[in-house]
Each structure stands twice: as structure tokens, then as C-alpha cells.
Design a protein around this motif. Structure first.
Motif, PDB file in Angstrom:
ATOM      1  N   ILE A   1       0.903  -1.090  -0.077  1.00 48.57           N
ATOM      2  CA  ILE A   1      -0.318  -0.220  -0.188  1.00 48.57           C
ATOM      3  C   ILE A   1       0.803   1.366  -0.174  1.00 48.57           C
ATOM      4  O   ILE A   1       1.867   1.264   0.605  1.00 48.57           O
ATOM      5  CB  ILE A   1      -0.441  -0.096   1.250  1.00 48.57           C
TER       6      ILE A   1
ATOM      7  N   TRP B   1       1.140   4.338   1.438  1.00 47.78           N
ATOM      8  CA  TRP B   1       0.709   5.889   2.780  1.00 47.78           C
ATOM      9  C   TRP B   1       1.078   6.513   2.468  1.00 47.78           C
ATOM     10  O   TRP B   1       0.718   7.433   3.354  1.00 47.78           O
ATOM     11  CB  TRP B   1       1.436   4.930   3.522  1.00 47.78           C
TER      12      TRP B   1
ATOM     13  N   THR C   1      -7.236   0.072   0.721  1.00 48.76           N
ATOM     14  CA  THR C   1      -6.474   0.246   1.344  1.00 48.76           C
ATOM     15  C   THR C   1      -6.613  -1.309   2.219  1.00 48.76           C
ATOM     16  O   THR C   1      -5.814  -0.999   3.080  1.00 48.76           O
ATOM     17  CB  THR C   1      -5.971   1.204   2.735  1.00 48.76           C
TER      18      THR C   1
ATOM     19  N   TYR D   1      -3.128   4.208  -4.550  1.00 48.14           N
ATOM     20  CA  TYR D   1      -2.604   3.855  -3.110  1.00 48.14           C
ATOM     21  C   TYR D   1      -2.227   2.000  -3.343  1.00 48.14           C
ATOM     22  O   TYR D   1      -1.852   1.327  -2.094  1.00 48.14           O
ATOM     23  CB  TYR D   1      -3.980   2.607  -2.164  1.00 48.14           C
TER      24      TYR D   1
END
Length: 486
Positions: free
Chosen positions: A208, A210, A252, A264
Motif C-alpha cells: 500500500i 501510505w 487500502t 494507493y
């Protein structure tokens, strides 16, 4: 049962709900939890003079299978490694400091493993690590540190006849995740390619984004990215849950969305560089003390990471459950007034992830970590039957119908592997019969979630001869013949 780092992460998990914060590095946590600080001496030549180079290159014709082998698993795992199913073996780890100096895995060199790998055409990759943002910043931004690291990596590759380097830098400062790390990787890639044509440079990337990552630029900067497709739940989460959910409700919280999302995850990378992505899956799980027997129950305490080899033995005792939200299994049992929940991946849920990688035409798949399956065969059998044989031709993450494959090997003595597929949740029976139609063994029975399954049949207690195995479900009856040699 707990260490300081896990206790801190548990406290953080109650400040924010699951998925609101970036998870801690599983690679780092496992190193702290399982790694030994006591230096061990290798029985082989310290200078690597008894290491043989790669004898041939299988990576040009095979789906990539990239396995991390941590130094705490080296001594035991080397007895069970099936080199014909791997294309890359990453030696974890070579820690890097702020001056660009490297330490070796414990012990080193792994001459026996390297020589076996090279004899089978498996590339051996050195994994260079650092998990502290401030230290990584100095390594990748200070010219002298960077050049010193490049030099030390090249010296190690040369001395031990290694085939490339994997950079596992986790915990980067958000400001360092874009052009700075990508420039570092591009320089390293150019430096390695110039010194050793054909050697590989890769990066252990987050599943992912972030914040801060330019994943498309990162893919351009190196030969490929190992996507760490796990750590969605862990000691940092406020509830129990799967460490590698295939499916889910947001962009996510599952692997499928992460591969599809340009914001993402890797949605912008796959159309351009699918052949530069390896999807990593977990051979580990997580265990929590929780308040109820319901899935995603509130965590009272995070117990520890668990290995596949332990979970696959315990799950049938307590009853394996299937979480349709994430397409992953779990099990639980009561402990006083609370419950222990264990979430992990079986060969069934892992096969679905392999199929997803194939449907995206990725370079291949990989695992964290080799050795976590112990002497168990299921995950190796899955690689043999699903990845090596036909994963590139699999477009759907779920089987299209019931199927029963011919066993492998056949004839056999004393054991063989049988694979079958279930397209939807259904009750099934898989049994073995002799020529007179008498049932001699039940290999699988009960309700099965959709997926691909693999079972091992041991005929040690049976006389040699011809037998049949049959899959029955919803009026369907598929049978195949096999031969036990004695």
C-alpha cells in the motif's frame, strides 16, 4: 510472549483503528523476535572460495519464484528447500549502517545453499536492510555513504558469486520515498549493471502507498519490485484479521485493490511494468487474544507471529473457518473467558493470490519466508502444480468448475499428491478405493470454500497395485486411476 516492540505497537493500535496507520515492518519484527544475536561460525571457507557460480539461468523461461531465506531459518530450512521450484533465493540479511558498511547474515557464507541453488539454476540474491528512517536518509543522500555501500555490495557479489541485490529499506521518511529513493535505486542499478552485466537489482516495496511513494518511478529505477503483500493486520491493529486479505471493502485493506489502485498501489505500474512486479505472500500468520469467537474481534492482546507449519497442524483440531470478506482462513479456541484467534494462509488462499498475480501478468510470486513451512509439503506442492505448470495461463482467481487432476508422481511409492478444484462453497468427499470398490482412505470430506486444494496420500500401509481416487460433490463423480509400486 511479548517483546517491547510488540507491546508498543499494541498500545498504538488502540489509538487508531485498523488501516488508519502504516503497519510496522514484518521483516524487522521477525528479525527482532526470531533472530539470534549470538554470532555463529560457518563451516565453509570464509572467503567463499568453495562457492560455484550460477550454472544456468532458469529465470528467462520460468515464472519468477522469489523466496526470502532469513538467517534464523538457514540451518533448518536448507534440509527442505526444493530448488527446482525456485528461481531466486534471497539471503536475509546484510544490514547496512549510515556509513554504507555491511554486516553478513549469521552465519556466513551459506556455501551449501548457494552451491545447491546455483546447481539448479536458482539465482542467489543478497538482501541489504535498514529499518530506521533517519539512517536510511543518510545512506541514500550522503554521497560518501552511498558510494561506500555500492562498493561493498559489489565486493560481496564478486566474492561470493552472488547474482544480485535486493534493497529492503523500510520505515523511510515520507519525504524520502519519492525522487530520493528512486534516484538511489537508479544509481545502484546502473552501477551493478556496469560492473556485472546480467546481475539483478530489486526493491522490497510496500503493498500500500501510505504516502510519498512514486511506485511507477521506482519500477523504472530498478529491475523489479518485490511487493510485500502482507502485514495488513498484526500487532499494530485493534482487531484480529488476515495478514494478507485477497479481497475487502476498501482500497487500502486488500491485495486485489492495491494492485488495481493508481492512488494507493500499483494501478499505474501494472499497465507499463507488470513484468517488473513480484507479488509476495506470507508463510506466517498472527495470533491474538480477543473477547469473542467472531471474526475481526476486538484485540485484548497480540500474542505473536505464527508459522504455517504450526498453524496447519492446529487448524483442523479447532476447526478451520473461511472468511469470505477477505478470502482467507482462520481458527480459534477458547482460553478461560477469552478466545485465541489465529489467522494464516493455507495453500487454498495462497493459490488465489497466485492466480491474481497471473491474471495481472506479473513477473511472478514470492514468499516471506522460506523455512516457515518446516517440513510440510503443501506449499511446495502448490508451487509445483499451480505456479510452475499453469499459473501464467490462469485468468480467474477462482476455478471455473470442479476438477480432479492426475496425481503426481504416478506410479508412486509410498506417497503422491492429488490436486482438486472447487468452484463454489460445496460439500465434497475425496476418497481412495481398491479394485474391488472398497474404500481404503478418505483424503478430504466436508464443506469446502471455492479454491484449489492439494492433499498428499500415503500408501505405506497398503499393498502395491492399482487403486482409484474419486471426487464427489452435488451429484458429480470424477475418478482417476493410480498405481502404488511396492
Amino acid at each position: 510472549m511479548k517483546n517491547v516492540l510488540l507491546a508498543i505497537s499494541l498500545i498504538l493500535s488502540f489509538i487508531s483503528p485498523a488501516f488508519s496507520q502504516e503497519p510496522l515492518s514484518v521483516h524487522e519484527l521477525h528479525k527482532k523476535e526470531f533472530g539470534s544475536q549470538q554470532l555463529k561460525k560457518s563451516p565453509f571457507n570464509e572467503d567463499g572460495s568453495d562457492i560455484i557460480p550460477l550454472q544456468f539461468n532458469r529465470t528467462q523461461t520460468s515464472t519468477a519464484v522469489f523466496g526470502y531465506l532469513p538467517d534464523w531459518e538457514y540451518a533448518s530450512a536448507k534440509s527442505y528447500l526444493q530448488y527446482d521450484l525456485l528461481t531466486h533465493l534471497a539471503c536475509f540479511d546484510f544490514p547496512a549502517d549510515t556509513l554504507g558498511r555491511l554486516k553478513n547474515p549469521n552465519p556466513w557464507p551459506w556455501t551449501d545453499v548457494i552451491n545447491q541453488a546455483h546447481s539448479h539454476g536458482v539465482k542467489v540474491i543478497m538482501c541489504v536492510t535498514n529499518f530506521t528512517g533517519s539512517q536510511i536518509n543518510k545512506i541514500i543522500s550522503v554521497a560518501s555513504s552511498k558510494q561506500n555501500l555500492f562498493s561493498n555490495i559489489k565486493n560481496t557479489i564478486r566474492q561470493y558469486s552472488l547474482d544480485g541485490v535486493n534493497i529492503d529499506f523500510e520505515g523511510l521518511n515520507k519525504a524520502d520515498r519519492g525522487s530520493l529513493i528512486n534516484s538511489f535505486m537508479a544509481e545502484l542499478t546502473d552501477s551493478i549493471h556496469a560492473a556485472f552485466p546480467g546481475k539483478e537489482v530489486s526493491f522490497a516495496g510496500p503493498v500500500i502507498n501510505w504516502g510519498g511513494w512514486d511506485l511507477l518511478g521506482l519500477a523504472k529505477a530498478c529491475d523489479y519490485i518485490f511487493i510485500m503483500g502482507y502485514s495488513f493486520y498484526g500487532g499494530f491493529s485493534s482487531t484480529s484479521g488476515p495478514c494478507a486479505p485477497l479481497t475487502g471493502s476498501s482500497q487500502t485493506n486488500n491485495i486485489t485493490s492495491a494492485l488495481a489502485s493508481a492512488t494507493y498501489g500499483y494501478g499505474a505500474v501494472i499497465p507499463n511494468y507488470a513484468n517488473k512486479l513480484i507479488l509476495g505472500v506470507p508463510y506466517y500468520g498472527n495470533s491474538w487474544l480477543v473477547r469473542t469467537s467472531s471474526s475481526y474481534s476486538k484485540a485484548v492482546d497480540y500474542i505473536r507471529s505464527t508459522f504455517y507449519s504450526d498453524n496447519v497442524l492446529k487448524a483442523p483440531v479447532y476447526g478451520l473457518k473461511w472468511d469470505s470478506q477477505s478470502s482467507t482462513p482462520w481458527y480459534c479456541y477458547q482460553q478461560d473467558t477469552l478466545w485465541v484467534q489465529n489467522w494464516f494462509d493455507t495453500d487454498t488462499s495462497t493459490a488465489l493470490k497466485y492466480n491474481l498475480a497471473a491474471s495481472k501478468n506479473l513477473k511472478g510470486i514470492g514468499m516471506w519466508a522460506l523455512g516457515y513451512d518446516g517440513s510440510r509439503q503443501e506449499l511446495w506442492d502448490l508451487l509445483r502444480q499451480r505456479v510452475i505448470a499453469d499459473v501464467k495461463n490462469t485468468a480467474s482467481p477462482f476455478p471455473s468448475g470442479f476438477a480432479l487432476s492426475q496425481n503426481y508422481p504416478n506410479p508412486f511409492n509410498p506417497s503422491t499428491v492429488i490436486n482438486y478444484e472447487v468452484p463454489r462453497t460445496a460439500g465434497i468427499t475425496l476418497a481412495v478405493y481398491d479394485l474391488l470398490g472398497r474404500e481404503v482412505a478418505i483424503l478430504a470430506e466436508g464443506e469446502k470454500a471455492p479454491g484449489s486444494y492439494s492433499v498428499r496420500f500415503d500408501g505405506s500401509n497398503l499393498p502395491g497395485g492399482v487403486y482409484f481416487y474419486r471426487l464427489e460433490s452435488e451429484g458429480l463423480n470424477i475418478a482417476r486411476k493410480f498405481i502404488l509400486l511396492k
